[in-house]
Design a protein around this motif. Structure first.
Motif, PDB file in Angstrom:
ATOM      1  N   ASP A 120      13.970  14.229  -5.796  1.00  0.00           N
ATOM      2  CA  ASP A 120      13.801  14.053  -7.369  1.00  0.00           C
ATOM      3  C   ASP A 120      12.283  14.573  -7.701  1.00  0.00           C
ATOM      4  O   ASP A 120      12.207  15.378  -8.708  1.00  0.00           O
ATOM      5  CB  ASP A 120      14.134  12.723  -8.081  1.00  0.00           C
ATOM      6  N   GLU A 121      11.252  14.428  -7.083  1.00  0.00           N
ATOM      7  CA  GLU A 121       9.952  14.713  -7.273  1.00  0.00           C
ATOM      8  C   GLU A 121       9.843  16.341  -6.856  1.00  0.00           C
ATOM      9  O   GLU A 121       9.405  16.959  -7.893  1.00  0.00           O
ATOM     10  CB  GLU A 121       9.038  14.031  -6.170  1.00  0.00           C
ATOM     11  N   ASP A 157      11.983  25.244 -10.691  1.00  0.00           N
ATOM     12  CA  ASP A 157      13.391  25.987 -11.334  1.00  0.00           C
ATOM     13  C   ASP A 157      13.348  27.346 -11.168  1.00  0.00           C
ATOM     14  O   ASP A 157      12.523  28.267 -11.194  1.00  0.00           O
ATOM     15  CB  ASP A 157      12.816  25.903 -12.808  1.00  0.00           C
ATOM     16  N   ARG A 182      18.761  24.426 -10.355  1.00  0.00           N
ATOM     17  CA  ARG A 182      19.046  23.743 -11.688  1.00  0.00           C
ATOM     18  C   ARG A 182      20.455  22.752 -11.305  1.00  0.00           C
ATOM     19  O   ARG A 182      20.445  21.665 -11.842  1.00  0.00           O
ATOM     20  CB  ARG A 182      19.537  24.880 -12.561  1.00  0.00           C
ATOM     21  N   SER A 241      11.788  18.348  -9.560  1.00  0.00           N
ATOM     22  CA  SER A 241      11.020  18.266 -11.083  1.00  0.00           C
ATOM     23  C   SER A 241       9.838  19.208 -11.204  1.00  0.00           C
ATOM     24  O   SER A 241       9.361  19.678 -12.053  1.00  0.00           O
ATOM     25  CB  SER A 241      10.319  16.817 -11.367  1.00  0.00           C
ATOM     26  N   LYS A 242       9.430  19.810 -10.003  1.00  0.00           N
ATOM     27  CA  LYS A 242       8.572  20.855  -9.941  1.00  0.00           C
ATOM     28  C   LYS A 242       8.620  22.219  -9.873  1.00  0.00           C
ATOM     29  O   LYS A 242       8.077  23.252  -9.975  1.00  0.00           O
ATOM     30  CB  LYS A 242       7.582  20.494  -8.854  1.00  0.00           C
TER      31      LYS A 242
END
Length: 138
Positions: free
Chosen positions: A23-24, A30, A103, A27-28
């Protein structure tokens, strides 16, 4: 009984730590990349080092720092991408085309077989180093 409980605690905390790390990472970043596979080789288990030439190359966020987990690297001139990816057991044909997207956390092989996108983890050291500036982690 205490031993069984201890093993269960270790299992669940390791699993939670793994999911937190994934998850980390997501989140960084895309990105969405697609391309023709140039080469691939097994690096252990179901994991492969895959080199491809991108036909679609969209990276809108890449906040990976030194020491962070990552999926792969791309050359600074965007002519080559190398990733570490787990292939599904149903992939029996040669890898010809790959599509990856942060994504939806998917990697699609040959336009049809989908697997979950994960960081390179244990096999990260096989990717080229980003220290010389030629390769950029993502």
């Amino acid at each position: 009984m205490a031993g069984i409980v201890g093993v269960m605690v270790i299992f669940f905390s390791t699993s939670a730590s793994y999911h937190h790390g994934q998850d980390e990472y997501f989140s960084k970043v895309d990105y969405h990349l697609e391309g023709s596979v140039e080469s691939y080789r097994n690096v252990g288990g179901s994991y492969y080092l895959i080199e491809f030439t991108p036909t679609t190359f969209e990276i809108s966020k890449n906040k990976i720092n030194n020491g962070d987990s990552h999926v792969g690297v791309y050359s600074s001139d965007s002519s080559s991408v190398m990733i570490i990816a787990s292939t599904p057991l149903s992939l029996k044909d040669d890898m010809e085309y790959v599509e990856i997207s942060s994504r939806n956390r998917h990697i699609i092989f040959n336009d049809s077989i989908c697997n979950t996108l994960r960081t390179a983890g244990t096999y990260e050291h096989i990717l080229p180093s980003s220290l010389n500036g030629k390769f950029i982690k993502f």
